[in-house]
Design an enzyme around this catalytic site. Structure first.
Site, short mmCIF file in Angstrom:
data_model
loop_
_atom_site.label_atom_id
_atom_site.label_comp_id
_atom_site.label_asym_id
_atom_site.label_seq_id
_atom_site.Cartn_x
_atom_site.Cartn_y
_atom_site.Cartn_z
N ASP A 79 8.15 7.56 -15.35
CA ASP A 79 8.13 6.32 -14.25
C ASP A 79 8.90 5.20 -14.71
O ASP A 79 9.78 4.57 -14.27
CB ASP A 79 6.93 6.14 -13.66
CG ASP A 79 6.17 6.97 -12.65
OD1 ASP A 79 7.03 8.00 -12.34
OD2 ASP A 79 5.10 6.99 -12.59
N GLY A 89 -0.65 1.56 -6.08
CA GLY A 89 -1.45 2.63 -6.13
C GLY A 89 -1.19 3.72 -5.24
O GLY A 89 -2.11 4.44 -4.90
N ALA A 90 0.01 4.11 -4.74
CA ALA A 90 0.36 4.92 -3.90
C ALA A 90 1.07 6.09 -4.38
O ALA A 90 1.76 7.01 -3.75
CB ALA A 90 1.30 4.25 -2.80
N GLU A 97 2.33 1.13 -19.57
CA GLU A 97 1.85 2.00 -18.70
C GLU A 97 0.65 2.85 -19.28
O GLU A 97 -0.30 3.37 -18.47
CB GLU A 97 3.06 2.95 -18.50
CG GLU A 97 3.95 2.52 -17.41
CD GLU A 97 3.32 2.92 -15.92
OE1 GLU A 97 3.58 4.17 -15.54
OE2 GLU A 97 2.74 2.19 -15.50
N SER A 118 3.27 0.42 -10.50
CA SER A 118 2.95 -0.16 -12.01
C SER A 118 3.93 0.02 -13.00
O SER A 118 4.23 -1.17 -13.86
CB SER A 118 1.77 0.61 -12.53
OG SER A 118 1.82 2.12 -12.91
#
Length: 374
Positions: free
Chosen positions: A186, A123-124, A175, A129
């Site tokens: 990503d 979560g940064a 995702e 993920s």
């Protein structure tokens, strides 16, 4: 007048990895553990088979629909529309497990144990993920014999381009559970490694591979990508002419960055130009409203050590990064890291530009010992 607000973005892999160990079992259970999220969950095959009967193979071989998500949430007893990271990763795992296994040639859901260790903070804004999704997709596809052709050398095992595309596609679908309508950057970076450009929905690899030493600084401030994007959209609607100018500048910065990264330039010439472009880029992003006081304080601290930082991802907290140019001494770097950490942040050194997904061998450094780790 219609404003399209299109601009190029550049994204690069980090030399940080997630590891997945998939172990077949005869317990009639499916177990998943993710240490970073304190997840340790076990389901019986009987319950999972019953859940799988609620879906068709075609229904799961595409982006998860609202109906699919509703059924998965109901199975996990999730009632809130606002899910925690732990809940989203549980759904991500269940979706990939059911979707890949149902769409394979195997007749039965497998009894397996999955263990996941992630080096990237969750979560940064660093693509954690996607990294987990790519590893999980690769492990499950391999276990179901949907990808089997490996290029072997003395150091590691690599899948064919066709198999990598399959891994990438499944990771992208999962995702969507986390991000709704992700760009696909990503999961592409995590699958193929290196660096890419993203423009008008198209992802293209950079012509030249590069590796840059950087500091990553985690603000530890949680943020919602969806809310940040919505805030930018509102500004675009309110001030279209102004926002168009900002977007044009960001596009120009990306074009110039892409140009110099593709050229054979010595570090002494490359780093100063990149640092100027990084600074310009952050200032434009701040004008869009996606910076945060913590990010600005990081920039203030690093200025003392002749370093320039910019936000990563959607901003609003998350992480910043700064290039460690050749003029920065070891003492300067250590002093900067110490001050950042003392200020409540988490700073660490890594490398921009790295390898994508692979099957680990005994010569690779990984937290597991079996050669089935991915």
């Amino acid at each position: 007048m219609q404003h399209k607000f299109l601009q190029m973005a550049i994204s690069s892999s980090l030399n940080m990895r997630s590891f997945v160990r998939l172990t077949p079992s005869d317990t009639g259970m499916v177990q998943v553990s993710i240490s970073a999220l304190e997840i340790n969950k076990t389901w019986s095959l009987k319950d999972l088979k019953k859940l799988s009967e609620e879906f068709t193979a075609d229904e799961l071989a595409q982006r998860p629909t609202a109906t699919v998500l509703k059924r998965l949430k109901s199975f996990l007893d999730i009632t809130s529309d606002s899910m925690t990271s732990k809940q989203m990763f549980m759904i991500l795992f269940l979706y990939l497990y059911l979707a890949i296994c149902i769409n394979s040639s195997q007749k039965e859901l497998p009894s397996i144990q999955i263990a996941i260790i992630a080096e990237l903070p969750i979560g940064a804004g660093l693509g954690s993920s996607a990294c987990v999704a790519v590893c999980l997709s690769a492990a499950l596809l391999q276990q179901q014999q949907m990808i089997t052709h490996l290029h072997k050398n003395t150091l590691s095992h690599h899948w064919t381009l066709e198999d990598l595309k399959k891994i990438d596609a499944w990771a992208f679908r999962s995702e969507c559970i986390i991000h709704g309508t992700p760009s696909g950057i990503d999961n592409t970076i995590c699958t193929f490694g290196g660096a890419v450009t993203y423009e008008n929905g198209k992802i293209q690899p950079l012509q030249r591979n590069f590796k840059l030493n950087v500091l990553i600084i985690n603000t530890k401030v949680q943020r919602s990508t969806r809310k940040l994007v919505e805030g930018v959209k509102q500004k675009m609607a309110k001030y279209p002419e102004v926002m168009q100018k900002i977007m044009d500048v960001i596009h120009g910065i990306s074009l110039k960055s892409c140009e110099i990264l593709n050229e054979e330039i010595h570090e002494d010439e490359l780093y100063p130009v990149l640092e100027e472009l990084i600074d310009l880029n952050h200032c434009q992003l701040a004008a869009l409203g996606v910076s945060h006081p913590s990010l600005e304080y990081i920039r203030y601290i690093l200025h003392e050590f002749s370093l320039t930082a910019k936000l990563t991802g959607a901003g609003g907290g998350g992480c910043a990064f700064a290039i460690l140019n050749s003029g920065v001494s070891e003492n300067q770097k250590l002093a900067a890291i110490q001050k950042l950490n003392e200020s409540g942040f988490h700073a660490f050194e890594t490398i921009l530009g790295g390898q994508g997904v692979k099957l680990c061998t005994s010569v690779d450094e990984n937290p597991f010992t079996e050669l089935t780790d991915i």
